[in-house]
Design an enzyme around this catalytic site. Structure first.
Site, PDB file in Angstrom:
ATOM      1  N   SER A 150       0.819  -1.206   0.000  1.00 36.81           N
ATOM      2  CA  SER A 150       0.000   0.000   0.000  1.00 36.81           C
ATOM      3  C   SER A 150       0.863   1.271   0.000  1.00 36.81           C
ATOM      4  O   SER A 150       1.557   1.551  -0.965  1.00 36.81           O
ATOM      5  CB  SER A 150      -0.961  -0.045   1.191  1.00 36.81           C
ATOM      6  OG  SER A 150      -1.969   0.921   1.085  1.00 36.81           O
ATOM      7  N   ASP A 167      10.675   5.610  -9.746  1.00 34.19           N
ATOM      8  CA  ASP A 167      10.344   6.326 -10.981  1.00 34.19           C
ATOM      9  C   ASP A 167      11.175   7.596 -11.149  1.00 34.19           C
ATOM     10  O   ASP A 167      11.532   7.972 -12.272  1.00 34.19           O
ATOM     11  CB  ASP A 167       8.853   6.678 -11.005  1.00 34.19           C
ATOM     12  CG  ASP A 167       7.979   5.454 -11.216  1.00 34.19           C
ATOM     13  OD1 ASP A 167       8.509   4.416 -11.643  1.00 34.19           O
ATOM     14  OD2 ASP A 167       6.766   5.532 -10.948  1.00 34.19           O
ATOM     15  N   LYS A 194      -0.711  -4.163  -3.321  1.00 33.06           N
ATOM     16  CA  LYS A 194      -2.003  -3.569  -2.946  1.00 33.06           C
ATOM     17  C   LYS A 194      -2.065  -2.150  -3.489  1.00 33.06           C
ATOM     18  O   LYS A 194      -1.534  -1.221  -2.902  1.00 33.06           O
ATOM     19  CB  LYS A 194      -2.192  -3.574  -1.423  1.00 33.06           C
ATOM     20  CG  LYS A 194      -3.541  -3.007  -0.987  1.00 33.06           C
ATOM     21  CD  LYS A 194      -3.678  -2.994   0.533  1.00 33.06           C
ATOM     22  CE  LYS A 194      -4.971  -2.343   0.960  1.00 33.06           C
ATOM     23  NZ  LYS A 194      -5.027  -0.902   0.643  1.00 33.06           N
TER      24      LYS A 194
END
Length: 709
Positions: free
Chosen positions: A474, A485, A500
């Site tokens: 999560s 990224d 998740k």
């Protein structure tokens, strides 16, 4: 896993299946049909209008609820028979129609039958455990309850019970025999007990455990089981949508904030008594100094009021009387563990911070440079108090403290971090980038919304490594994905994180039915999916590590991808962001680490161990013949010895608390002990050792490359 560990797991497996029933609900003492119908009415309306997924309440939905509820009540198939299922099945495709009419006939039928069956079960196990088992008989048991059918009739049901109780008894005997062999090696004069004696003692212990289990089950009432039903309904939308009864909601808030108001003691149920397990470091009871682990609480009084006898009271109810608002007095009548004396202890309640919830840090020296390690157990926040501490504020503060000690790099440990607050995950990511998108969130039927860090300040512009595993989920995945990224950190750990990629909102049900005075609890409902700034979802896929290290979970069925009803992976357009590409030797460092891991004998052994665990996970059949069981156990023990050293690592690194914490440790011996244990474990942690190797090798660019995406 050695043989003793496996036997212990076998021993508790049956009990855990029953205990699972008690974890899904909370109680009130009497049935309240009006409340039941209101809950059904409100929940179905909230879900159909607000859940991320548009789901028709049709026959497929009805079948999911049907299977889930029966499995929730009887996961080990020890209560219902095929005759019962035949009767229940008339509602298999009617539950959706009943729910639309706020009708709970299916629930009432199954629940009332369940009460009859649990009453019968007491006589089953009691009678079976009166007589010795025949361990010469050639027979087996399969404990994969997803595969085995429900018993054909009551006689077959008793046979299920007999085999399971026999397995529990047999595993206890085997465990005791192994202990005796170890004692005999140390003391040649040690007198071993006979198999007959051990068998009798094992049955007695199994009976005791079963009686204690049913004492807890007997405390559960209608609303416990109705909560199981409600969760069967809401989980048909997705695995992370759950109904939270009032006390479950209270615990959820406590977990999210990391604090509570009370005396600061962890309690457990021991038979009919409430026992002190541990005092929370720095809490009111710890400061008062008279209460100790092992003490038994007999009575509870609020200030000068008459005391209430809590002997025999269920633990949750006892806790309700012991907890209370900051500044109030509670007087506990306690039976002391050491001398058995009875004593009245007065404690002034206060806010208790659960230290293990919060950020903590350590400093380690490697090759002449100091590095900081921050452990973040979860992304905590107190939604009711904006001024209270939260994970973002604490991370910023902890980094500042480490910077003051001139660390050369930062390792952030997110292993086993199951997530928490999306808001704090975004803010923490912002500590490592100047500003820009961190995550994208999407409501059903709408375009994605970009959530950004808008603060141009970077709290840490140095090297970063993020350590994850398959239990990092999560909000952990949001942070790790953003760091990956942007090219801001190296992600190292398990092959991929949990996966998740959904966002839940906790909604008090009374908000939708304010005229009802009783607390209806809350629904934790999936309202959004989140996506990386590169557009990909973390749902199912999680975050793939830049550097994957073998661990015990590598081949296990694990993560979101293995949950029934999990939402699918998809993607949205990528956000506009500027990569930092912080390192001039990123690829070189990653390749170097992969080479080290591939040639490391410990990691090779861990990988073999993970494959062996996978094989054991799939082998769910056990012999109930003693000779065969012992032979299987010996073989398990032989193979387990091969892997006994897999996680034994010595790094020769010394971890220490940062300077600001040293005065606190002098005042607080409990906290000092916890830190010492943590630091010793870090020095033996092969994953931390390799993550620090990577951190040491990273070289920051003197001028950061700007790559617009």
């Amino acid at each position: 896993m050695n043989n003793l560990q496996k036997n212990s797991l076998l021993l508790i497996a049956f009990l855990l299946l029953f205990n699972n029933l008690t974890l899904q609900a909370e109680t009130t003492l009497k049935s309240d049909p009006e409340k039941d119908k209101i809950l059904v009415y409100v929940l179905k309306n909230i879900l159909t209008r607000g859940h991320f997924v548009v789901k028709d309440m049709n026959d497929d939905f009805s079948e999911k609820v049907y299977k889930s509820f029966i499995e929730g009540l009887d996961p080990s198939k020890r209560y219902f028979t095929q005759d019962d299922l035949k009767e229940f099945s008339k509602y298999k495709y009617e539950i959706d129609n009943q729910l639309l009419k706020d009708d709970v006939s299916f629930y009432n039928l199954v629940y009332n039958r369940f009460l009859e069956k649990t009453a019968n079960a007491k006589s089953y196990y009691g009678e079976i455990l009166k007589q010795p088992f025949n361990f010469n008989k050639k027979e087996t048991i399969d404990i994969d309850y997803d595969k085995i059918p429900f018993a054909k009739n009551e006689n077959k049901l008793v046979e299920y019970w007999r085999k399971q109780l026999k397995l529990n008894t047999l595993s206890r005997i085997q465990s005791e025999l192994e202990k005796q062999e170890e004692k005999l090696k140390k003391d040649k004069k040690y007198k071993k007990k006979s198999f007959k004696t051990l068998e009798k003692e094992a049955r007695k212990e199994v009976l005791k455990n079963m009686n204690e289990l049913y004492l807890r089950i007997d405390e559960l009432e209608h609303e416990d089981w109705f909560s199981v039903f409600l969760n069967s309904v809401v989980s048909a939308f997705d695995p992370h949508t759950t109904y939270m009864a009032p006390r479950i909601k209270e615990r959820f808030d406590q977990d999210m904030s990391g604090k509570l108001e009370g005396i600061g003691a962890r309690l457990s149920r021991q038979g009919i008594y409430t026992e002190i397990v541990e005092l929370v470091s720095g809490g009111p009871a710890w400061k008062q100094g008279e209460l100790e682990a092992g003490d038994i609480i007999l009575e509870v009084a609020q200030g000068d009021k008459d005391p209430l006898d809590i002997v025999g009271m269920r633990l949750d109810d006892a806790i309700k009387f012991i907890k209370g608002k900051k500044g109030t007095e509670v007087r506990l009548t306690v039976k002391k563990k050491l001398d058995g004396s009875t004593k009245i202890i007065s404690i002034i309640r206060d806010v208790v911070e659960l230290e293990e919830t919060f950020v903590k840090s350590s400093i380690v020296e490697k090759d002449g440079k100091k590095y900081g390690l921050i452990d973040l157990p979860r992304f905590y926040i107190d939604f009711s108090d904006r001024d209270a501490r939260d994970s973002a504020k604490d991370m910023e503060k902890e980094i500042a403290r480490l910077k003051s000690e001139n660390i050369a790099g930062l390792l952030i440990d997110l292993r086993n971090n199951g997530g928490g607050s999306l808001q704090t995950a975004i803010q923490i990511a912002g500590l490592f980038i100047k500003q820009g998108p961190v995550v994208q969130v999407k409501y059903r039927g709408q375009d994605p919304i970009v959530k950004s860090d808008v603060d141009p300040k970077m709290q840490w512009d140095g090297s970063v490594v993020v350590l994850v595993n398959e239990l990092s989920a999560s909000a952990s995945e949001i942070f790790a994905a953003a760091m990956q990224d942007y090219g801001r950190a190296v992600i190292i750990g398990g092959n991929q994180t949990y996966g998740k990629g959904t966002v839940q909102s906790v909604i008090p049900i009374n908000n939708f039915y304010p005229k009802y005075e009783k607390d209806l609890g809350a629904i934790k409902m999936t309202i959004q999916k989140f996506y990386r700034v590169n557009g990909g979802s973390t749902q199912i896929e999680g975050v793939y590590s830049d550097i994957a290290m073998p661990d015990r979970y590598s081949y296990m069925k694990f993560g979101e991808r293995d949950l029934d009803g999990a939402l699918i992976w998809d993607k949205v357009p990528q956000a506009k962001y500027t990569q930092t590409n912080s390192y001039e030797n990123f690829s070189e460092v990653v390749d170097k680490s992969k080479t080290r891991i591939a040639s490391n004998t410990k990691f090779k052994l861990i990988n073999e161990y993970a494959k062996w665990l996978k094989e054991n996970q799939e082998d769910t059949s056990y012999s109930l013949n003693y000779k065969d069981f012992a032979k299987e156990s010996k073989e398990q023990e032989r193979v387990a010895k091969k892997y006994s050293d897999a996680f034994k690592h010595k790094s020769n690194l010394t971890f220490n608390s940062p300077k600001y914490e040293l005065p606190l440790l002098k005042k607080d011996s409990i906290l000092a002990d916890k830190r010492n244990i943590w630091h010793k474990n870090l020095s033996k942690d092969i994953y931390v050792a390799e993550a620090l190797n990577v951190l040491k090798d990273l070289k920051l660019k003197t001028k950061l490359e700007v790559v617009k995406k």
